[in-house]
Scaffold this motif. Sequence first.
Motif, short mmCIF file in Angstrom:
data_model
loop_
_atom_site.label_atom_id
_atom_site.label_comp_id
_atom_site.label_asym_id
_atom_site.label_seq_id
_atom_site.Cartn_x
_atom_site.Cartn_y
_atom_site.Cartn_z
N GLY A 169 -1.83 2.22 11.24
CA GLY A 169 -1.69 2.39 9.80
C GLY A 169 -0.27 2.15 9.35
O GLY A 169 0.70 2.47 10.05
N PHE A 170 -0.12 1.54 8.15
CA PHE A 170 1.21 1.21 7.63
C PHE A 170 1.19 1.33 6.12
O PHE A 170 0.30 0.77 5.45
N SER A 171 2.16 2.07 5.56
CA SER A 171 2.22 2.24 4.10
C SER A 171 3.65 2.52 3.67
O SER A 171 4.53 2.78 4.50
N ARG A 190 -19.92 -1.62 6.04
CA ARG A 190 -20.74 -0.78 6.90
C ARG A 190 -19.88 0.15 7.75
O ARG A 190 -20.36 1.17 8.26
N GLY A 191 -18.62 -0.19 7.93
CA GLY A 191 -17.71 0.68 8.67
C GLY A 191 -17.70 0.44 10.16
O GLY A 191 -17.34 1.35 10.93
N ASP A 192 -18.05 -0.78 10.60
CA ASP A 192 -18.05 -1.04 12.04
C ASP A 192 -16.64 -0.94 12.64
O ASP A 192 -16.49 -0.54 13.79
N VAL A 193 -15.62 -1.33 11.88
CA VAL A 193 -14.23 -1.21 12.36
C VAL A 193 -13.68 0.15 11.95
O VAL A 193 -13.75 0.55 10.78
N GLN A 194 -13.10 0.87 12.90
CA GLN A 194 -12.55 2.19 12.64
C GLN A 194 -11.23 2.12 11.87
O GLN A 194 -10.46 1.18 12.03
N LYS A 195 -10.98 3.16 11.09
CA LYS A 195 -9.68 3.32 10.45
C LYS A 195 -8.67 3.78 11.50
O LYS A 195 -8.98 4.56 12.39
N ALA A 196 -7.44 3.29 11.39
CA ALA A 196 -6.39 3.66 12.34
C ALA A 196 -6.16 5.18 12.31
O ALA A 196 -6.02 5.76 11.23
N PRO A 197 -6.09 5.82 13.46
CA PRO A 197 -5.87 7.27 13.49
C PRO A 197 -4.40 7.65 13.28
O PRO A 197 -4.09 8.83 13.14
N HIS A 198 -3.50 6.67 13.28
CA HIS A 198 -2.07 6.94 13.17
C HIS A 198 -1.49 6.22 11.96
O HIS A 198 -2.14 5.37 11.35
N LEU A 199 -0.23 6.55 11.64
CA LEU A 199 0.42 5.96 10.47
C LEU A 199 1.91 5.80 10.69
O LEU A 199 2.59 6.74 11.13
N VAL A 200 2.41 4.59 10.38
CA VAL A 200 3.86 4.34 10.28
C VAL A 200 4.17 4.22 8.80
O VAL A 200 3.52 3.46 8.08
N GLU A 201 5.18 4.95 8.34
CA GLU A 201 5.53 4.95 6.93
C GLU A 201 6.91 4.34 6.73
O GLU A 201 7.87 4.74 7.39
N LEU A 202 6.98 3.35 5.86
CA LEU A 202 8.25 2.74 5.50
C LEU A 202 8.82 3.50 4.30
O LEU A 202 8.26 3.44 3.19
N ARG A 242 0.84 -1.19 0.00
CA ARG A 242 0.00 0.00 0.00
C ARG A 242 0.89 1.25 0.00
O ARG A 242 1.83 1.34 0.78
N LEU A 243 0.57 2.21 -0.84
CA LEU A 243 1.36 3.42 -0.97
C LEU A 243 0.69 4.60 -0.26
O LEU A 243 -0.54 4.75 -0.33
N SER A 244 1.48 5.41 0.40
CA SER A 244 0.94 6.56 1.11
C SER A 244 0.17 7.47 0.15
O SER A 244 0.63 7.79 -0.94
N GLY A 245 -1.03 7.86 0.58
CA GLY A 245 -1.82 8.80 -0.19
C GLY A 245 -2.56 8.21 -1.37
O GLY A 245 -3.18 8.96 -2.13
N ARG A 246 -2.54 6.88 -1.56
CA ARG A 246 -3.19 6.26 -2.73
C ARG A 246 -4.36 5.37 -2.30
O ARG A 246 -4.26 4.67 -1.28
N SER A 287 -1.54 12.50 -4.28
CA SER A 287 -1.10 13.43 -3.24
C SER A 287 -0.11 12.73 -2.31
O SER A 287 0.04 11.51 -2.34
N ARG A 288 0.53 13.50 -1.47
CA ARG A 288 1.49 12.97 -0.51
C ARG A 288 0.81 12.13 0.56
O ARG A 288 1.39 11.20 1.10
N GLY A 289 -0.46 12.43 0.86
CA GLY A 289 -1.15 11.71 1.93
C GLY A 289 -0.89 12.35 3.28
O GLY A 289 -0.20 13.36 3.40
N ARG A 290 -1.43 11.74 4.32
CA ARG A 290 -1.31 12.34 5.65
C ARG A 290 0.11 12.21 6.18
O ARG A 290 0.88 11.32 5.78
N VAL A 291 0.44 13.08 7.09
CA VAL A 291 1.77 13.09 7.69
C VAL A 291 1.90 11.89 8.63
O VAL A 291 1.06 11.69 9.51
N PRO A 292 2.94 11.08 8.46
CA PRO A 292 3.08 9.89 9.32
C PRO A 292 3.50 10.26 10.73
O PRO A 292 4.17 11.27 10.96
#
Length: 428
Positions: free
Chosen positions: A190-192, A149-161, A70-74, A205-210
Motif C-alpha cells: 500500500g502507498f498513499s 469480485r475481489g479476487d486480488v487482495q488488498k495490501a495488508p501494509h502501507l507506506v506513507e509519503l 491517493r490520500l491516506s484515509g480517503r 479520518s486519519r486512516g490506518r497507521v502506516p
Amino acid sequence: DNGYQGLITQYNGSKRLGCSAARWQISQVIDLHAYYQHPRGGWGAPGCTVEQDSSLTDAANYWRNTNACRLSGRPFIVSEFNHCYWNPYQYEAGLVFPAYSALQGFSALQIHSDPVALSVTKRIIESFSCAQSPVVRANELLSTLLFLRGDVQKAPHLVELVVPEASLASNGLTHWAVSTEQSRLALLTGFSLAFPWAKRADGTSRGRVPDLQILPDDAAKVDDQDWFVNVIENPDGQFSLAKTVQVLREKGVLSRQNGSNVEAGIFESDTGEIVMRTQDRVLKVITPRTEAVAMEAGKSERIGRLHVRDLSVAATVAIASTSMTPLAEAERMLFIFSTQTQNTNATFGHDGRLKIQSGKAPILLRTGTVRAHFTPAQKRPFALYALDFNGRRREQLPVEYQGDELVITINSGALKQGPTTFFELVAE
C-alpha cells in the motif's frame, strides 16, 4: 451553500503535489483520470500519434502516477481510464489496472468510454472504444474478476509519503509530482500521501497507521496536455528504492520469500499475488479464483495451476472460475486469449505511431496459437468451447490430458466462426 451533504472532490486532472495538498484540506473523496498512450495531436483522428511501447517497460507509470495522488484515509476513484488504441500492448490493461487498483484498495474504476452499446456491427475502433473492441471487453471482464469480485487482495501494509509544508513551499514541490522511484513502492504494498500539517477535509479520518513513513527526497516533472497529464520518469534522483525495499524486508512488510529485485526490475506484491518483470515485459496475477499473465510472443510462463507453454503472439492469457469456487475445484471456468485489434484497411506510419487512415468495419482481431497446461485438483473430463461475445457457445475444441495436466490448445485463426477472446472450460 446549497445544502449539499454528499462527498466533494475537485480538479481530477492534476497530479501535482500542490493539488494533492489542496485536496487533503477540501476533498472527502479523491478522483483522478489515467491514460496510457493518449493520442497526441487530437482525439485519434488521422495525423495523431500513439507511442508503441509496452506499459510494463516503465513499470506501469501511468497507473503509478495516478495512485501517487491517493490520500491516506480517503476513498479513491478513477472516473476515467484506458490503455488507448492503437498501442499494440492494449491487452496489458486487463491486468495492470484492476490488479494494482485492488491491491491499493481503490473504491471505484470507470473506463472511458462507451463500455456498453446496443449495436457495434458498423462501428470502427477509435482511441477510447470499449464496446466494439474484443480486447477491451476482455480487459473489462478481467477487471470485473480481479477488482470488482475481489479476487486480488488488498495490501495488508502501507507506506506513507509525508509531505512537509516547508518542502512544499521552499523547494517548489508544489508544481511537481511524486517521484517515480517512490511511486514504484505501490507495486509492492500500500502507498498513499499525507499532509499532517494541514487541516483535513470535514468528515475524513486519519486512516490506518502506516508501517513506514518516508519523505519526498525527489520529485518528478509533470507533462500537462489539454486532455491528459503524464508524469516524467526520474530514475536519477536521490531516493534509493533498493534501500527502502530492504527496510520493508527488515520490517516484515515483504517476506523472505518475496522475489522483488529493484535492479532486475522485478516487483512482487506483499500479498504474493502480483509479479511484474519490467525487463521481460511480463505481468502475472495468481489468485485462488483467477490466474493470468500478460507477455510477448515466444515466451512460456508458469502462473500457478496454469502453465502457458507456447504463445505465438503477444497476449494476455487467463483462466478464471465463473463462481466463488477456487480454480482447483471449479466445475466451470472462463479461458481468455486476448491479443490485438485493428480496423479493416487501417494504415499507419512505418513505426506504427502515426495514424494515416482510420479504416472501416469489420473489426479485426489478431489471430495466433496458445498451448497451456492446467492442473485441476482432481483429474476428470473437461470440454472446451469457443464463446461468442454474448456468452453463447460456438464450436467445441479438443482437450486432452498429459499426466495430471489438462492441455488446452487454441488456434484462433482456425475457428469456424472467426476469432474470439473468450472460451469456456466445463467439467463433464
